[in-house]
Motif scaffolding. Structure first.
Motif, PDB file in Angstrom:
ATOM      1  N   GLU A 171       0.828  -1.208   0.000  1.00  0.00           N
ATOM      2  CA  GLU A 171       0.000   0.000   0.000  1.00  0.00           C
ATOM      3  C   GLU A 171       0.859   1.255   0.000  1.00  0.00           C
ATOM      4  OE1 GLU A 171      -2.496  -0.488   3.387  1.00  0.00           O
ATOM      5  OE2 GLU A 171      -3.746  -2.050   2.467  1.00  0.00           O
ATOM      6  N   GLN A 172       1.949   1.228   0.761  1.00  0.00           N
ATOM      7  CA  GLN A 172       2.846   2.376   0.794  1.00  0.00           C
ATOM      8  C   GLN A 172       3.509   2.600  -0.568  1.00  0.00           C
ATOM      9  OE1 GLN A 172       3.626   4.533   3.570  1.00  0.00           O
ATOM     10  NE2 GLN A 172       1.690   3.611   4.201  1.00  0.00           N
ATOM     11  N   VAL A 174       2.357   1.699  -3.567  1.00  0.00           N
ATOM     12  CA  VAL A 174       1.365   2.192  -4.529  1.00  0.00           C
ATOM     13  C   VAL A 174       1.035   3.650  -4.267  1.00  0.00           C
ATOM     14  CG1 VAL A 174      -1.011   1.928  -5.337  1.00  0.00           C
ATOM     15  CG2 VAL A 174       0.388  -0.095  -4.936  1.00  0.00           C
ATOM     16  N   GLU A 175       1.002   4.028  -2.999  1.00  0.00           N
ATOM     17  CA  GLU A 175       0.719   5.425  -2.651  1.00  0.00           C
ATOM     18  C   GLU A 175       1.829   6.342  -3.168  1.00  0.00           C
ATOM     19  OE1 GLU A 175       0.059   8.202   1.349  1.00  0.00           O
ATOM     20  OE2 GLU A 175      -0.148   6.016   1.471  1.00  0.00           O
ATOM     21  N   GLN A 176       3.080   5.861  -3.119  1.00  0.00           N
ATOM     22  CA  GLN A 176       4.208   6.666  -3.595  1.00  0.00           C
ATOM     23  C   GLN A 176       4.264   6.723  -5.117  1.00  0.00           C
ATOM     24  OE1 GLN A 176       7.655   4.888  -1.766  1.00  0.00           O
ATOM     25  NE2 GLN A 176       7.037   5.459   0.300  1.00  0.00           N
ATOM     26  N   PRO A 178       1.523   5.875  -7.696  1.00  0.00           N
ATOM     27  CA  PRO A 178       0.165   5.387  -7.994  1.00  0.00           C
ATOM     28  C   PRO A 178      -0.065   4.969  -9.438  1.00  0.00           C
ATOM     29  CG  PRO A 178       0.184   7.773  -7.679  1.00  0.00           C
ATOM     30  CD  PRO A 178       1.533   7.282  -7.279  1.00  0.00           C
ATOM     31  N   GLN A 184       6.760   0.868  -9.109  1.00  0.00           N
ATOM     32  CA  GLN A 184       6.234   0.025  -8.038  1.00  0.00           C
ATOM     33  C   GLN A 184       7.079  -1.228  -7.862  1.00  0.00           C
ATOM     34  OE1 GLN A 184       2.141  -0.662  -9.115  1.00  0.00           O
ATOM     35  NE2 GLN A 184       1.553   1.486  -8.831  1.00  0.00           N
TER      36      GLN A 184
END
Length: 228
Positions: A171-172, A174-176, A178, A184
């Motif tokens: 999740e971290q 993907v947040e960085q 997107p 990724q």
């Protein structure tokens, strides 16, 4: 008058050219060209015509992809094949005065400082911050990562689980990044390396890829060189 590359940069290019002609470096140079094509710095026809680093330098210069003060494509290419030593040579020059690949008009000199005696006892001595040694970080997997990023797609989380990363980690990442699948995958691999250090080896990465049935990526990763 157009700016010219410094003598230090030209000398560095010739040194790198000779280094990459040493036995065993042909595949690395092809890997570098593949990375440059992927980033749209070269097309396939140009890459097919380029036989060495000096010719690559000339081609990128003629295409205005590099110029004095802008040599990032070459620096990235050397990083792709794990040659940080040649990367530093091109970026900093033999004496560390070439700044970003252009010819500086005058080397910057530091003003002499007035010496002062400062008593430093056992309790006040500063603790130097030392960079992590290769012994602590383990194998240099930059070439291996470059290949894996090419062949691992949207199933990168499956590989990440085999590498003992968590859903929170995903999740971290993907947040960085997107909307960038390549970043990724790269971030996932770098996180794994930073976390497990000496245990993060090419052999363990290949084994994880095979567990995920990513056999093509595993085969390509096995062919890459690692340094310790």
């Amino acid at each position: 008058m157009a700016e010219k590359f410094s003598d230090d940069v030209i000398t560095a290019v010739m040194t790198i050219n000779n280094a990459l002609k040493e036995p065993g470096n042909n595949e690395k140079f092809e890997l570098m060209l593949a990375g440059l094509m992927m980033r749209d710095d070269l097309n396939q026809r140009e890459a097919d015509d380029i036989k060495d680093f000096q010719q690559l330098f000339i081609t990128l210069k003629e295409k205005d992809k590099i110029r004095p003060g802008k040599i990032k494509p070459l620096l990235k290419g050397l990083g792709d094949i794990g040659r940080q030593d040649l990367q530093r040579l091109l970026r900093d020059g033999p004496d560390g005065i070439v700044q970003g690949g252009y010819e500086s008009k005058k080397p910057q000199t530091k003003k002499p400082q007035t010496a002062r005696e400062v008593p430093v006892g056992p309790s006040t001595a500063p603790n130097p911050v030392m960079p992590p040694s290769e012994e602590i970080m383990g194998e240099d997997l930059s070439q291996c990562f470059f290949v894996v990023v090419e062949y691992v797609g949207r199933d990168w989380r499956f590989l990440g689980r085999q590498l003992n990363l968590s859903q929170f980690d995903f999740e971290q990442i993907v947040e960085q990044h997107p909307r960038n699948l390549r970043e990724q995958v790269q971030s996932m691999l770098e996180l794994w390396k930073d976390r497990y250090r000496t245990k993060a080896t090419k052999a363990s990465l290949v084994a994880a890829l095979r567990k995920c049935r990513m056999n093509l990526a595993a085969d390509m990763a096995e062919k890459t060189a690692t340094t310790e």
